[in-house]
Design a protein around this motif. Structure first.
Motif, PDB file in Angstrom:
ATOM      1  N   LYS A   4       0.839  -1.211   0.000  1.00 20.92           N
ATOM      2  CA  LYS A   4       0.000   0.000   0.000  1.00 20.92           C
ATOM      3  C   LYS A   4       0.869   1.254   0.000  1.00 20.92           C
ATOM      4  O   LYS A   4       0.552   2.245  -0.650  1.00 20.92           O
ATOM      5  CB  LYS A   4      -0.917   0.012   1.226  1.00 20.92           C
ATOM      6  N   GLN A   7       2.162   1.817  -3.504  1.00 23.08           N
ATOM      7  CA  GLN A   7       1.079   2.278  -4.368  1.00 23.08           C
ATOM      8  C   GLN A   7       0.730   3.734  -4.100  1.00 23.08           C
ATOM      9  O   GLN A   7       0.523   4.518  -5.022  1.00 23.08           O
ATOM     10  CB  GLN A   7      -0.153   1.402  -4.179  1.00 23.08           C
ATOM     11  N   LYS A   8       0.680   4.094  -2.836  1.00 23.28           N
ATOM     12  CA  LYS A   8       0.350   5.475  -2.470  1.00 23.28           C
ATOM     13  C   LYS A   8       1.438   6.434  -2.955  1.00 23.28           C
ATOM     14  O   LYS A   8       1.143   7.494  -3.516  1.00 23.28           O
ATOM     15  CB  LYS A   8       0.181   5.578  -0.954  1.00 23.28           C
ATOM     16  N   GLY A  11       1.304   6.856  -6.657  1.00 22.13           N
ATOM     17  CA  GLY A  11       0.225   7.771  -7.027  1.00 22.13           C
ATOM     18  C   GLY A  11       0.617   9.226  -6.881  1.00 22.13           C
ATOM     19  O   GLY A  11       0.293  10.055  -7.736  1.00 22.13           O
ATOM     20  N   VAL A  12       1.328   9.532  -5.800  1.00 20.20           N
ATOM     21  CA  VAL A  12       1.814  10.901  -5.590  1.00 20.20           C
ATOM     22  C   VAL A  12       2.792  11.277  -6.702  1.00 20.20           C
ATOM     23  O   VAL A  12       2.704  12.376  -7.282  1.00 20.20           O
ATOM     24  CB  VAL A  12       2.475  11.043  -4.203  1.00 20.20           C
ATOM     25  N   GLN A  14       3.029   9.991  -9.708  1.00 19.82           N
ATOM     26  CA  GLN A  14       2.325  10.098 -10.981  1.00 19.82           C
ATOM     27  C   GLN A  14       1.624  11.446 -11.106  1.00 19.82           C
ATOM     28  O   GLN A  14       1.711  12.106 -12.139  1.00 19.82           O
ATOM     29  CB  GLN A  14       1.317   8.959 -11.121  1.00 19.82           C
ATOM     30  N   GLU A  15       0.966  11.864 -10.047  1.00 18.86           N
ATOM     31  CA  GLU A  15       0.256  13.142 -10.049  1.00 18.86           C
ATOM     32  C   GLU A  15       1.216  14.322 -10.235  1.00 18.86           C
ATOM     33  O   GLU A  15       0.968  15.222 -11.045  1.00 18.86           O
ATOM     34  CB  GLU A  15      -0.503  13.274  -8.729  1.00 18.86           C
ATOM     35  N   LYS A  38       1.625   5.041 -15.822  1.00 17.79           N
ATOM     36  CA  LYS A  38       1.853   4.182 -14.664  1.00 17.79           C
ATOM     37  C   LYS A  38       3.191   4.527 -14.040  1.00 17.79           C
ATOM     38  O   LYS A  38       4.133   4.904 -14.730  1.00 17.79           O
ATOM     39  CB  LYS A  38       1.880   2.721 -15.136  1.00 17.79           C
TER      40      LYS A  38
END
Length: 127
Positions: A4, A7-8, A11-12, A14-15, A38
């Protein structure tokens, strides 16, 4: 399997990378739309593999090489954006995400099969 935490953090990344490419992407690849599809992060969060989808470019390999040549500069800009969210800024390696190309090839194959079925009457319908 990514945790997790990975993944978190991915995500940060990627943004923030999407914001960097949206704002300053023209400096790296003029007249090319770059999409971050991705991000994969190593378990120690020190290495990030960034997958890109490129539009409006003829030579994708050259475009990826150009972006990788600017990886240090992009990493610096990323560090300035996530300095309050992460202890370390991962090293970045960019790869081409060829999913769209694969989907297009599969669509062409399915269209071809569909046309062949329409052109050739089925053998079981003879009188």
């Amino acid at each position: 399997m990514e945790s997790k935490r990975q993944q978190k953090f991915a995500g940060v990344l990627q943004e923030e990378l999407a914001a960097i490419f949206q704002k300053e992407g023209a400096a790296y690849l003029p007249n090319t739309l770059v999409t971050i599809t991705k991000v994969r992060v190593s378990s120690d969060l020190g290495v990030a593999k960034v997958y890109l989808s490129l539009f409006s470019t003829s030579n994708t390999a050259l475009a990826i090489a150009e972006i990788n040549s600017h990886a240090g500069e992009i990493r610096y800009k990323l560090g300035a954006r996530i300095r309050h969210q992460a202890r370390i800024v991962p090293s970045l390696t960019f790869f081409l995400d060829d999913t769209n190309t694969y989907v297009e090839q599969m669509d062409k194959i399915f269209d071809k099969i569909s046309k062949e079925r329409k052109e050739d009457p089925e053998e079981g319908e003879e009188a």
